[in-house]
Design an enzyme around this catalytic site. Structure first.
Site, PDB file in Angstrom:
ATOM      1  N   LYS A  23     -28.921  30.288  31.798  1.00 49.74           N
ATOM      2  CA  LYS A  23     -28.062  29.754  32.863  1.00 49.74           C
ATOM      3  C   LYS A  23     -26.701  29.332  32.296  1.00 49.74           C
ATOM      4  CE  LYS A  23     -30.276  26.578  34.899  1.00 49.74           C
ATOM      5  NZ  LYS A  23     -29.885  25.355  34.267  1.00 49.74           N
ATOM      6  N   CYS A 390     -20.389  18.605   6.984  1.00 49.41           N
ATOM      7  CA  CYS A 390     -20.743  17.208   7.240  1.00 49.41           C
ATOM      8  C   CYS A 390     -21.788  16.733   6.225  1.00 49.41           C
ATOM      9  CB  CYS A 390     -21.191  17.031   8.684  1.00 49.41           C
ATOM     10  SG  CYS A 390     -20.942  15.333   9.261  1.00 49.41           S
ATOM     11  N   GLU A 414     -27.243   6.362   3.498  1.00 47.95           N
ATOM     12  CA  GLU A 414     -28.089   6.798   4.611  1.00 47.95           C
ATOM     13  C   GLU A 414     -29.537   6.989   4.143  1.00 47.95           C
ATOM     14  OE1 GLU A 414     -26.857  10.470   6.499  1.00 47.95           O
ATOM     15  OE2 GLU A 414     -28.219  10.161   8.171  1.00 47.95           O
ATOM     16  N   HIS A 528     -16.714  19.134  11.779  1.00 48.16           N
ATOM     17  CA  HIS A 528     -17.556  20.249  12.246  1.00 48.16           C
ATOM     18  C   HIS A 528     -16.713  21.438  12.686  1.00 48.16           C
ATOM     19  CE1 HIS A 528     -21.441  18.205  12.101  1.00 48.16           C
ATOM     20  NE2 HIS A 528     -20.725  17.121  12.297  1.00 48.16           N
ATOM     21  N   GLU A 530     -17.508  24.321  13.128  1.00 47.77           N
ATOM     22  CA  GLU A 530     -18.224  25.248  14.012  1.00 47.77           C
ATOM     23  C   GLU A 530     -17.854  25.052  15.482  1.00 47.77           C
ATOM     24  OE1 GLU A 530     -19.559  22.731  12.352  1.00 47.77           O
ATOM     25  OE2 GLU A 530     -21.343  21.879  13.307  1.00 47.77           O
TER      26      GLU A 530
HETATM   27  N1  GLN Z   1     -25.829  11.920   8.562  1.00 42.80           N
HETATM   28  C1  GLN Z   1     -24.510  12.061   8.048  1.00 42.80           C
HETATM   29  C2  GLN Z   1     -23.570  10.994   8.560  1.00 42.80           C
HETATM   30  O1  GLN Z   1     -23.850  10.351   9.524  1.00 42.80           O
HETATM   31  C3  GLN Z   1     -23.953  13.431   8.380  1.00 42.80           C
HETATM   32  C4  GLN Z   1     -23.729  13.623   9.841  1.00 42.80           C
HETATM   33  C5  GLN Z   1     -23.627  15.066  10.239  1.00 42.80           C
HETATM   34  O2  GLN Z   1     -23.978  15.936   9.457  1.00 42.80           O
HETATM   35  N2  GLN Z   1     -23.193  15.321  11.453  1.00 42.80           N
HETATM   36  O3  GLN Z   1     -22.521  10.796   7.981  1.00 42.80           O
END
Ligand code: GLN
Length: 553
Positions: A23, A390, A414, A528, A530
């Site tokens: 869709k 990222c 993280e 990003h 992409e």
């Molecule tokens: N987890 C990582 C951060 O928050 C990378 C985030 C991601 O790849 N979009 O910085």
């Protein structure tokens, strides 16, 4: 702004029978075929869940979180809209059941209903209508295409259907409905069946809506006799029953829809002037792609396993790789590499040279990261092209710190909140948010300027693709979605040992991109890219990555 000669037109795309039959691609293709006629279009996605946006939904559950220019965390369909129509999306292009209700409640709290009681009907549909109209107005669109997520049989969609019905009742000539329906071919019978579609039409009728077009999705083209049946049942002329069989490339969908005369019929239905469509560049792309003999073999190291969820999770990355391969006159061959296998068995790394290039995409949480770090090390030491997006940049940094700088316990906050050597650490403005569990739409989101450092491979890639000029200021706008960043305390050590900073956000003093200087292609970027790749105009880093990968091959 000059006044338009006609009212803004609204197309609603709804699903019958079942979801996940394309869709989103249909709505994006409608945008494309109207835009190629010179009409200004906007696409909107309305999702039926209570979540305010897609940012809090697991990608394996819902697919990629697409980030718009203003940082909206939206459904992956917005990616198709952007790639098909070239229109930039923002929060105007996205709503959910939750966001609509929240807007109504906020207005109520602000006394914006002037002391009236606020009712589900008509106040919720009115809010939906208001948002759709606002999107058209803000973008100066001739036509707004709104796709409702899920299918018409679901309880949650009723208020959205009601909004669409109200719009049609008020301006019948300016609103039309396209139902995307699936025609199964049960293997026992071996023939297409239209009954589920007939039921779906009745369900839509019971919401007071008559479809103007039925887009029939099926594995094969629709049989003429079924066109007749469906046309009779839903009182539509046969030319409004559109065959939309499976395709090998989704970019062929608008081309196929035009063959069914769908574009002309649509604008006639909306009372617009017929205009010639020009899709010659897409047609050329589509036929060229079939001719490419070379293949480029890329491995994506990730953690979401089962290939359907992998595809949905990384859809913009995959499409970007395709566009880059095509611009390099080659076909993309993609393979999923489960990061955790490199944790269990180091010898599996020896298979990496089978790939022309390795990509580590974005991600969250610590699962699989040790495997990704091992893969990054292997790529660095064996000169395999590596592209880190990222999290992929952060992985590359940690790997380098451990194995080149000798900081054995280097990691990201993280993965270890009490890390002794957090070469990747929490961004200053994120600490309180994490402590408060304030997670919704609070990351560093959307467009920020990245200043590219002259003399780096990263800078060079943008220059070669013409995205920056030699004489220009080498600042590019990239979309972000993260909470962690490369720790500035280690910048000098990285630089001296050969991991160079190739892009920075000057105002916030953040690292935006890094690269290994003595390597064919080992680049990581915090944003990003992409989300910015388009057919025939791939993002420079994707293009450069594929070019380097082809060289290896
Ligand atoms: N987890 C990582 C951060 O928050 C990378 C985030 C991601 O790849 N979009 O910085």
């Amino acid at each position: 702004m000059p006044k338009k000669k006609f009212n803004t037109k609204y197309i609603f795309v709804v699903g019958g029978v079942m979801s996940s039959v394309g869709k989103g691609v249909a709505a994006a293709s409608i945008g494309k075929i109207l835009k190629t006629r010179g009409y200004a279009v906007s696409n909107i996605k309305a999702d039926m869940y209570v979540n305010i946006d897609a940012g809090t939904i697991r990608p394996a559950e819902h697919g990629e979180v697409f980030v718009g220019e203003d940082g909206v965390e939206a459904d992956q369909d917005l990616g198709n809209y952007e790639r098909f129509t070239g229109q930039t999306c923002t929060r105007d292009n996205y709503m959910t059941w939750g966001s609509v209700n929240l807007a109504v409640i906020r207005k109520e709290r602000n006394l914006e209903y002037g002391g009236e009681d606020v009712e589900v009907i008509p106040d919720i549909p009115n809010e939906i209508i208001g948002q759709i109209r606002r999107c058209g107005k803000k973008n100066n669109s001739d036509i707004v295409i709104t796709e409702f997520g899920g299918t018409i049989g679901e309880y949650q969609i009723l208020l959205f259907l009601e909004a669409a019905r109200m719009m049609k009742a008020k301006n019948p000539k300016d609103v039309c409905f396209v139902m995307v329906s699936y025609l199964p071919t049960p293997s026992l019978l071996g023939e297409q069946k239209s009954k589920p579609t007939q039921y779906a039409i009745r369900t839509l009728n019971s919401a007071g809506i008559m479809p103007d077009f039925i887009l029939c999705r099926a594995d094969k083209p629709l049989k003429e006799s079924l066109k007749t049946t469906i046309s009779t049942v839903c009182s539509l002329p046969k030319n409004r029953i559109i065959s939309a069989p499976d395709v090998t490339s989704i970019y062929d969908v608008p081309i196929n829809l035009e063959k069914e005369n769908f574009g002309n019929e649509l604008i006639r239905t909306l009372g617009l002037n017929s205009r010639k469509s020009d899709m010659s560049d897409w047609k050329k792309m589509s036929s060229d792609v079939r001719k490419y003999k070379k293949t480029v073999r890329i491995g994506i190291v990730g953690k979401y396993f089962n290939s359907k969820s992998m595809i949905d999770t990384y859809i913009s990355v995959i499409e970007s790789l395709k566009f880059a391969a095509w611009e390099n006159k080659s076909k993309l061959e993609l393979e999923w590499l489960d990061a955790e296998t490199y944790e269990k068995d180091k010898r599996k790394l020896k298979k990496l040279p089978e790939y022309d290039g390795i990509l580590v995409p974005g991600g969250f949480g610590s699962r699989g990261t040790e495997g990704k770090i091992r893969a990054a090390r292997y790529c660095r030491e064996n000169e395999i092209p590596y592209f880190g997006i990222c999290l992929g940049l952060q992985i590359m940094t940690i790997e380098f710190a451990r194995n080149v700088l000798g900081i054995k316990d280097a990691t990201s906050e993280e993965f270890d909140a009490n890390a002794k050597h957090p070469v990747v650490h929490t961004m200053a403005d994120q600490r309180q948010k994490i402590a408060d569990k304030n997670y919704g739409a609070t990351m560093r989101l959307g467009v920020y300027p990245c200043k590219l450092i002259k003399g780096t491979k990263t800078h060079d890639a943008y220059l070669k693709s013409g995205w920056i000029k030699k004489s220009g200021n080498s600042v590019v706008l990239e979309r972000h979605r993260h909470r962690y960043e490369v720790n500035n305390e280690y910048r000098e050590q990285f630089d001296e040992a050969g991991l160079k900073i190739s892009g920075v956000y000057e105002k916030g003093d953040l690292v935006e991109a890094m690269e290994i200087d003595k390597h064919p292609f080992m680049i990581g970027i915090q944003s990003h890219p992409e989300f910015l790749s388009r057919p025939m105009n791939p993002h420079p880093l994707f293009y450069g990555f594929i070019k380097a990968s082809l060289k290896k091959n």
